[in-house]
Design a protein around this motif. Structure first.
Motif, PDB file in Angstrom:
ATOM      1  N   ALA A   1       0.768  -1.284  -0.041  1.00  0.00           N
ATOM      2  CA  ALA A   1       0.043  -0.191  -0.187  1.00  0.00           C
ATOM      3  C   ALA A   1       0.803   1.393  -0.053  1.00  0.00           C
ATOM      4  CB  ALA A   1      -0.990   0.041   1.173  1.00  0.00           C
ATOM      5  N   ARG A   2       0.319   2.394  -0.389  1.00  0.00           N
ATOM      6  CA  ARG A   2       0.980   3.657  -0.528  1.00  0.00           C
ATOM      7  C   ARG A   2       0.182   4.523   0.340  1.00  0.00           C
ATOM      8  NH1 ARG A   2       4.069   3.409  -5.184  1.00  0.00           N
ATOM      9  NH2 ARG A   2       3.371   1.863  -6.506  1.00  0.00           N
ATOM     10  N   ILE A   3       0.708   5.425   1.167  1.00  0.00           N
ATOM     11  CA  ILE A   3       0.059   6.569   1.962  1.00  0.00           C
ATOM     12  C   ILE A   3       0.166   7.780   1.009  1.00  0.00           C
ATOM     13  CG2 ILE A   3       0.004   7.684   4.260  1.00  0.00           C
ATOM     14  CD1 ILE A   3       1.393   5.330   5.582  1.00  0.00           C
ATOM     15  N   VAL A   4      -0.856   8.332   0.883  1.00  0.00           N
ATOM     16  CA  VAL A   4      -0.891   9.760   0.255  1.00  0.00           C
ATOM     17  C   VAL A   4      -1.920  10.432   0.964  1.00  0.00           C
ATOM     18  CG1 VAL A   4      -1.558  10.878  -1.923  1.00  0.00           C
ATOM     19  CG2 VAL A   4      -0.708   8.504  -2.248  1.00  0.00           C
ATOM     20  N   ALA A   5      -1.432  11.611   1.632  1.00  0.00           N
ATOM     21  CA  ALA A   5      -2.065  12.370   2.480  1.00  0.00           C
ATOM     22  C   ALA A   5      -1.922  13.648   2.688  1.00  0.00           C
ATOM     23  CB  ALA A   5      -1.956  11.745   3.930  1.00  0.00           C
ATOM     24  N   ASN A   6      -2.769  14.714   2.988  1.00  0.00           N
ATOM     25  CA  ASN A   6      -2.659  15.926   3.182  1.00  0.00           C
ATOM     26  C   ASN A   6      -2.773  16.038   4.598  1.00  0.00           C
ATOM     27  OD1 ASN A   6      -2.842  18.447   3.946  1.00  0.00           O
ATOM     28  ND2 ASN A   6      -4.479  18.975   2.507  1.00  0.00           N
ATOM     29  N   LEU A   7      -1.874  15.797   5.344  1.00  0.00           N
ATOM     30  CA  LEU A   7      -1.841  15.764   6.942  1.00  0.00           C
ATOM     31  C   LEU A   7      -2.193  16.724   7.496  1.00  0.00           C
ATOM     32  CD1 LEU A   7       1.780  13.793   7.350  1.00  0.00           C
ATOM     33  CD2 LEU A   7      -0.808  12.673   6.854  1.00  0.00           C
ATOM     34  N   PRO A   8      -2.985  16.809   8.787  1.00  0.00           N
ATOM     35  CA  PRO A   8      -3.050  17.648   9.726  1.00  0.00           C
ATOM     36  C   PRO A   8      -1.698  18.095  10.050  1.00  0.00           C
ATOM     37  CG  PRO A   8      -4.382  15.830  10.149  1.00  0.00           C
ATOM     38  CD  PRO A   8      -3.392  15.480   9.117  1.00  0.00           C
ATOM     39  N   TYR A   9      -1.617  19.459  10.127  1.00  0.00           N
ATOM     40  CA  TYR A   9      -0.171  19.902  10.425  1.00  0.00           C
ATOM     41  C   TYR A   9       0.270  19.911  11.974  1.00  0.00           C
ATOM     42  CZ  TYR A   9       0.177  22.022   5.555  1.00  0.00           C
ATOM     43  OH  TYR A   9       0.073  22.162   4.324  1.00  0.00           O
ATOM     44  N   ASN A  10      -0.888  19.733  12.774  1.00  0.00           N
ATOM     45  CA  ASN A  10      -0.622  19.780  14.136  1.00  0.00           C
ATOM     46  C   ASN A  10       0.031  18.451  14.651  1.00  0.00           C
ATOM     47  OD1 ASN A  10      -2.955  18.744  13.650  1.00  0.00           O
ATOM     48  ND2 ASN A  10      -3.557  19.299  15.894  1.00  0.00           N
ATOM     49  N   ILE A  11      -0.191  17.505  13.777  1.00  0.00           N
ATOM     50  CA  ILE A  11       0.155  15.967  14.107  1.00  0.00           C
ATOM     51  C   ILE A  11       1.047  15.273  13.066  1.00  0.00           C
ATOM     52  CG2 ILE A  11      -1.762  15.429  15.830  1.00  0.00           C
ATOM     53  CD1 ILE A  11      -3.165  13.867  13.507  1.00  0.00           C
ATOM     54  N   SER A  12       1.439  16.009  12.149  1.00  0.00           N
ATOM     55  CA  SER A  12       2.144  15.500  10.954  1.00  0.00           C
ATOM     56  C   SER A  12       3.478  15.013  11.228  1.00  0.00           C
ATOM     57  CB  SER A  12       2.072  16.750   9.773  1.00  0.00           C
ATOM     58  OG  SER A  12       3.244  17.840  10.206  1.00  0.00           O
ATOM     59  N   THR A  13       4.183  15.635  12.240  1.00  0.00           N
ATOM     60  CA  THR A  13       5.528  14.674  12.307  1.00  0.00           C
ATOM     61  C   THR A  13       5.181  13.642  13.492  1.00  0.00           C
ATOM     62  OG1 THR A  13       6.601  16.929  12.429  1.00  0.00           O
ATOM     63  CG2 THR A  13       7.651  15.332  13.629  1.00  0.00           C
ATOM     64  N   ALA A  14       4.269  13.545  14.257  1.00  0.00           N
ATOM     65  CA  ALA A  14       3.966  12.426  14.925  1.00  0.00           C
ATOM     66  C   ALA A  14       3.375  11.172  14.084  1.00  0.00           C
ATOM     67  CB  ALA A  14       3.008  12.736  15.898  1.00  0.00           C
ATOM     68  N   LEU A  15       2.809  11.630  13.198  1.00  0.00           N
ATOM     69  CA  LEU A  15       2.129  10.562  12.214  1.00  0.00           C
ATOM     70  C   LEU A  15       3.445   9.987  11.290  1.00  0.00           C
ATOM     71  CD1 LEU A  15      -1.094  11.802  10.664  1.00  0.00           C
ATOM     72  CD2 LEU A  15      -0.894   9.701  11.819  1.00  0.00           C
ATOM     73  N   LEU A  16       4.157  10.885  10.785  1.00  0.00           N
ATOM     74  CA  LEU A  16       5.348  10.405  10.031  1.00  0.00           C
ATOM     75  C   LEU A  16       6.045   9.669  10.971  1.00  0.00           C
ATOM     76  CD1 LEU A  16       7.320   9.919   7.688  1.00  0.00           C
ATOM     77  CD2 LEU A  16       8.006  12.380   8.367  1.00  0.00           C
ATOM     78  N   LEU A  17       6.533   9.901  11.953  1.00  0.00           N
ATOM     79  CA  LEU A  17       7.575   8.920  13.003  1.00  0.00           C
ATOM     80  C   LEU A  17       6.602   7.535  13.353  1.00  0.00           C
ATOM     81  CD1 LEU A  17       8.890  11.684  15.295  1.00  0.00           C
ATOM     82  CD2 LEU A  17      10.009  10.294  13.618  1.00  0.00           C
ATOM     83  N   LYS A  18       5.252   7.655  13.405  1.00  0.00           N
ATOM     84  CA  LYS A  18       4.574   6.489  13.563  1.00  0.00           C
ATOM     85  C   LYS A  18       4.732   5.353  12.582  1.00  0.00           C
ATOM     86  CE  LYS A  18       0.015   4.666  13.827  1.00  0.00           C
ATOM     87  NZ  LYS A  18      -1.696   5.061  13.091  1.00  0.00           N
TER      88      LYS A  18
END
Length: 179
Positions: free
Chosen positions: A19-36
């Motif tokens: 699978a591929r992740i393609v997302a416009n991330l919420p900026y307030n949790i973008s770093t946390a999601l990326l690290l996850k």
């Protein structure tokens, strides 16, 4: 489609193949999601690529080179686990209402980990110590990780008087292997 808290969902429970992740991330949790996502175990498991929109400053931290002001823990972990590049910037006028910040699209392709790659927790521990006291020399900042940081640095060919922002990803991996 899974309606869930992005920070709490276990993607592997819902994904059966590549699978591929393609997302416009919420900026307030973008770093946390990326690290996850960079912490998936096993790495890269089901992940084929990530194409993510970040606030431009975060995107610059992901791809920053050693010696630059933006280089830090996020840079090291992102570049260790992926080949990352900024694809393009997105002007605030592309959104309604327009945000007050510029955005950037980052494309990341997972790297295959080698047999001598250290465990993620070791890389996180070394980078947290080194960048936690950014202006200190490694001989001081790494004291919380190693009993004799000067000897450890010399063992892997790094000057103990160097600062964290000058080390390469490979330098951090060499230190993490010694934990």
């Amino acid at each position: 489609l899974v309606e869930a808290d992005a920070m709490a969902v276990k993607e592997a429970d819902h994904i059966t193949g590549p699978a591929r992740i393609v997302a416009n991330l919420p900026y307030n949790i973008s770093t946390a999601l990326l690290l996850k996502w960079l912490s998936l175990d096993p790495w890269p498991s089901w992940l084929v690529s990530m194409t993510l929109m970040f606030q431009k400053e975060v995107a610059e931290r992901v791809v920053a080179a050693p010696g630059s002001k933006a280089y830090g823990r996020l840079s090291v972990i992102s570049q260790w686990r992926t080949d990352a590049s900024i694809a393009f910037d997105v002007d605030p006028r592309a959104f309604t209402p327009p945000p007050k910040v510029m955005s950037s699209i980052v494309h990341m392709t997972p790297k295959v980990m080698g047999p001598d790659d250290p465990p993620l927790h070791a890389v996180e521990k070394v980078t947290a110590a080194a960048f936690g006291q950014r202006r200190k020399m490694l001989r001081a900042s790494l004291k919380q990780v190693f009993q004799d940081p000067e000897a450890i640095c010399e063992q892997v060919g790094i000057k103990p008087t160097e600062r964290a922002e000058r080390l390469t990803v490979d330098n951090f991996l060499a230190l993490a292997r010694l934990i």
